[in-house]
Design an enzyme around this catalytic site. Sequence first.
Site, PDB file in Angstrom:
ATOM      1  N   ASP A  47      30.664  41.332  45.104  1.00  0.00           N
ATOM      2  CA  ASP A  47      30.519  42.751  46.234  1.00  0.00           C
ATOM      3  C   ASP A  47      30.381  42.885  45.503  1.00  0.00           C
ATOM      4  O   ASP A  47      29.974  42.809  43.738  1.00  0.00           O
ATOM      5  CB  ASP A  47      32.038  42.443  46.737  1.00  0.00           C
ATOM      6  CG  ASP A  47      31.686  42.910  48.290  1.00  0.00           C
ATOM      7  OD1 ASP A  47      31.208  42.968  48.846  1.00  0.00           O
ATOM      8  OD2 ASP A  47      32.802  44.546  47.711  1.00  0.00           O
ATOM      9  N   LYS A  79      40.137  39.166  50.009  1.00  0.00           N
ATOM     10  CA  LYS A  79      39.371  39.846  49.119  1.00  0.00           C
ATOM     11  C   LYS A  79      40.154  40.510  47.652  1.00  0.00           C
ATOM     12  O   LYS A  79      41.134  41.021  48.155  1.00  0.00           O
ATOM     13  CB  LYS A  79      38.783  41.495  50.372  1.00  0.00           C
ATOM     14  CG  LYS A  79      37.786  42.036  49.252  1.00  0.00           C
ATOM     15  CD  LYS A  79      36.342  41.139  50.037  1.00  0.00           C
ATOM     16  CE  LYS A  79      35.358  41.854  49.900  1.00  0.00           C
ATOM     17  NZ  LYS A  79      33.976  41.661  50.337  1.00  0.00           N
TER      18      LYS A  79
HETATM   19  P1  NDP Z   1      25.431  45.644  45.042  1.00  0.00           P
HETATM   20  O1  NDP Z   1      26.570  46.871  43.958  1.00  0.00           O
HETATM   21  O2  NDP Z   1      24.978  44.984  44.310  1.00  0.00           O
HETATM   22  O3  NDP Z   1      25.114  47.166  45.380  1.00  0.00           O
HETATM   23  C1  NDP Z   1      25.898  48.353  46.324  1.00  0.00           C
HETATM   24  C2  NDP Z   1      24.820  49.232  46.345  1.00  0.00           C
HETATM   25  O4  NDP Z   1      25.443  50.130  47.528  1.00  0.00           O
HETATM   26  C3  NDP Z   1      24.338  50.257  45.598  1.00  0.00           C
HETATM   27  O5  NDP Z   1      23.242  50.567  45.386  1.00  0.00           O
HETATM   28  C4  NDP Z   1      25.310  51.316  44.855  1.00  0.00           C
HETATM   29  O6  NDP Z   1      24.780  52.834  44.816  1.00  0.00           O
HETATM   30  C5  NDP Z   1      25.041  51.641  46.398  1.00  0.00           C
HETATM   31  N1  NDP Z   1      26.705  52.023  46.866  1.00  0.00           N
HETATM   32  C6  NDP Z   1      28.096  51.477  46.495  1.00  0.00           C
HETATM   33  N2  NDP Z   1      29.068  52.088  46.940  1.00  0.00           N
HETATM   34  C7  NDP Z   1      28.476  53.359  47.567  1.00  0.00           C
HETATM   35  C8  NDP Z   1      28.723  54.540  47.871  1.00  0.00           C
HETATM   36  N3  NDP Z   1      29.883  54.693  48.314  1.00  0.00           N
HETATM   37  N4  NDP Z   1      28.224  55.558  48.678  1.00  0.00           N
HETATM   38  C9  NDP Z   1      26.712  54.996  48.733  1.00  0.00           C
HETATM   39  N5  NDP Z   1      26.110  54.234  47.982  1.00  0.00           N
HETATM   40  C10 NDP Z   1      26.484  53.157  47.506  1.00  0.00           C
HETATM   41  O7  NDP Z   1      26.437  45.730  45.668  1.00  0.00           O
HETATM   42  P2  NDP Z   1      26.086  44.237  47.430  1.00  0.00           P
HETATM   43  O8  NDP Z   1      24.905  44.878  47.427  1.00  0.00           O
HETATM   44  O9  NDP Z   1      26.204  42.823  46.903  1.00  0.00           O
HETATM   45  O10 NDP Z   1      26.743  44.879  48.763  1.00  0.00           O
HETATM   46  C11 NDP Z   1      26.286  45.630  49.551  1.00  0.00           C
HETATM   47  C12 NDP Z   1      26.895  45.843  50.641  1.00  0.00           C
HETATM   48  O11 NDP Z   1      26.810  44.373  51.399  1.00  0.00           O
HETATM   49  C13 NDP Z   1      29.099  45.924  51.273  1.00  0.00           C
HETATM   50  O12 NDP Z   1      29.321  46.756  51.640  1.00  0.00           O
HETATM   51  C14 NDP Z   1      29.788  44.397  50.477  1.00  0.00           C
HETATM   52  O13 NDP Z   1      30.990  44.085  50.960  1.00  0.00           O
HETATM   53  C15 NDP Z   1      28.275  43.665  52.000  1.00  0.00           C
HETATM   54  N6  NDP Z   1      28.478  42.485  51.314  1.00  0.00           N
HETATM   55  C16 NDP Z   1      27.772  41.673  50.326  1.00  0.00           C
HETATM   56  C17 NDP Z   1      28.220  40.604  49.920  1.00  0.00           C
HETATM   57  C18 NDP Z   1      27.476  39.250  48.887  1.00  0.00           C
HETATM   58  O14 NDP Z   1      27.011  38.507  48.699  1.00  0.00           O
HETATM   59  N7  NDP Z   1      26.718  40.287  47.846  1.00  0.00           N
HETATM   60  C19 NDP Z   1      28.289  39.742  51.326  1.00  0.00           C
HETATM   61  C20 NDP Z   1      28.849  40.092  51.964  1.00  0.00           C
HETATM   62  C21 NDP Z   1      28.489  41.447  52.745  1.00  0.00           C
HETATM   63  P3  NDP Z   1      25.476  52.868  43.367  1.00  0.00           P
HETATM   64  O15 NDP Z   1      24.526  51.332  42.547  1.00  0.00           O
HETATM   65  O16 NDP Z   1      24.660  54.456  42.916  1.00  0.00           O
HETATM   66  O17 NDP Z   1      26.724  52.819  43.158  1.00  0.00           O
END
Ligand code: NDP
Length: 446
Positions: free
Chosen positions: A166, A126
């Site tokens: 991510d 990561k």
């Molecule tokens: P994105 O950046 O596309 O979206 C993240 C979302 O979560 C946004 O809506 C963001 O809101 C919100 N968010 C992020 N940090 C916080 C926080 N500290 N508190 C509240 N809301 C938060 O990321 P992904 O959708 O790709 O990832 C989401 C999760 O899924 C993560 O845990 C990631 O590790 C996991 N994941 C992702 C994969 C992938 O293929 N993308 C694969 C496996 C797991 P805001 O815009 O306000 O920051």
Amino acid sequence: MDARVQQFMAMIKAKNPGENEFHQAVQEVSESLIPFIEENPKYKHAKILERIAEPERTVIFRVPWLDDKGDVQINRGFRIEMNSAIGPYKGGLRFHPTVNLGILKFLAFEQVFKNSLTTLPMGGAKGGSDFDPKGKSDNEVMKFCQSFMTELFRHIGPETDVPAGDIGVGGREIGYLFGQYKRLKNEFSGVLTGKGIEWGGSLIRPEATGYGATYFAQEMLATRGESLEGKTVCISGSGNVAQYATEKVTELGGKVVTLSDSNGFIWDPKGIDREKLNFIMDLKNIRRGRIKEYAVKYGTEYFADQRPWIIKCDIAMPNATQNEINREEAETLVRNGCICVVEGANMPSTIEAVEVFLNAGILYGPGKAANAGGVATSGLEMTQNSMRLPWSREEVDERLRIIMQNIHSTCVRYGKQDDGFINYVKGANIGGFVKVANAMVAQGLV
Ligand code: NDP
């Protein structure tokens, strides 16, 4: 806590001070693994658990870049290469102001087990930076990505370490990172996944984590004769995972009633249909606005600075970030009749929240199993890059579906208790561990 776990965790905490998320991830895994290792002395003698919790390599570097005003900005870059026993390092890059060593080590640690569960040959890693893409121009994001890759390129490669996206790293960022790698190395290769479809990407990769988590939910529900049809689903986040989970849940007959971002959540009791999801995708992926705008547009309720778990639902899908469901929220979910929690995000439930779900006997699918569809499809992107032959949407989706079914079967195999209850935490931890541990034993002290 079991005395052996306590002793092991004391060592981990002493060696990795202040890395709370890393401690949490290691504790959760060691609670499943330590009893298993006691029954399998070959892992104990080779000190596999101690070795698996120590990164093979950690790279930390300075990332200087110039903003649009011409001012110098400095961020910190990281790559944690955790384990390469079963394949090249593989795992996403996260750009978010909260990024630090402990968070990336927890994510890299989880990734080792997750990648093993996919059945594909991928080690775990990561990386990322404390850079915040929010509010930055495209030009600034590009400059940052170019500077970040100017150091990272020495440590990665299609046969060595293959990063992906991510939080904060989507198609735009992968494009800039790939462009800079290509320029520095003078080679067009599958060094990153999540690439654009015209330049080596795979169909279904953007959808894969959200779709995969939904397929996993289907498998879990089927063990109790249930399905997604007619179910009310609370989803957190509104990024990549949340958007495609919403799409697939809706397609399979469920009703998604919440989405969130770091400022609050919206509640739409009528459900977020295709047209509303298109609005979200435009809002989040193009205009890069806040979820609150949904409430203004559709006249729904908006809850500032709150998380969706107070809303009554059958299924909860935390798809935002780590530790976004605490004990009280878990209790509220269970009290409100939630029968299934499926984690699109990594470690979104605290250890106490997980205990609540397991004690209540509901279906609980931990992230390392439920969200493995993303990295699995990254693995399929690597295969297509090696063959130099793209697969159709249907072919990739079908492979994703089969992989999620296989991960579910592995969880059942290692997690089914005598009373019939499937402990997916134990199933995923042991199921992910065995292949990596056997490879480590076979490869000697490396
Ligand atoms: P994105 O950046 O596309 O979206 C993240 C979302 O979560 C946004 O809506 C963001 O809101 C919100 N968010 C992020 N940090 C916080 C926080 N500290 N508190 C509240 N809301 C938060 O990321 P992904 O959708 O790709 O990832 C989401 C999760 O899924 C993560 O845990 C990631 O590790 C996991 N994941 C992702 C994969 C992938 O293929 N993308 C694969 C496996 C797991 P805001 O815009 O306000 O920051």
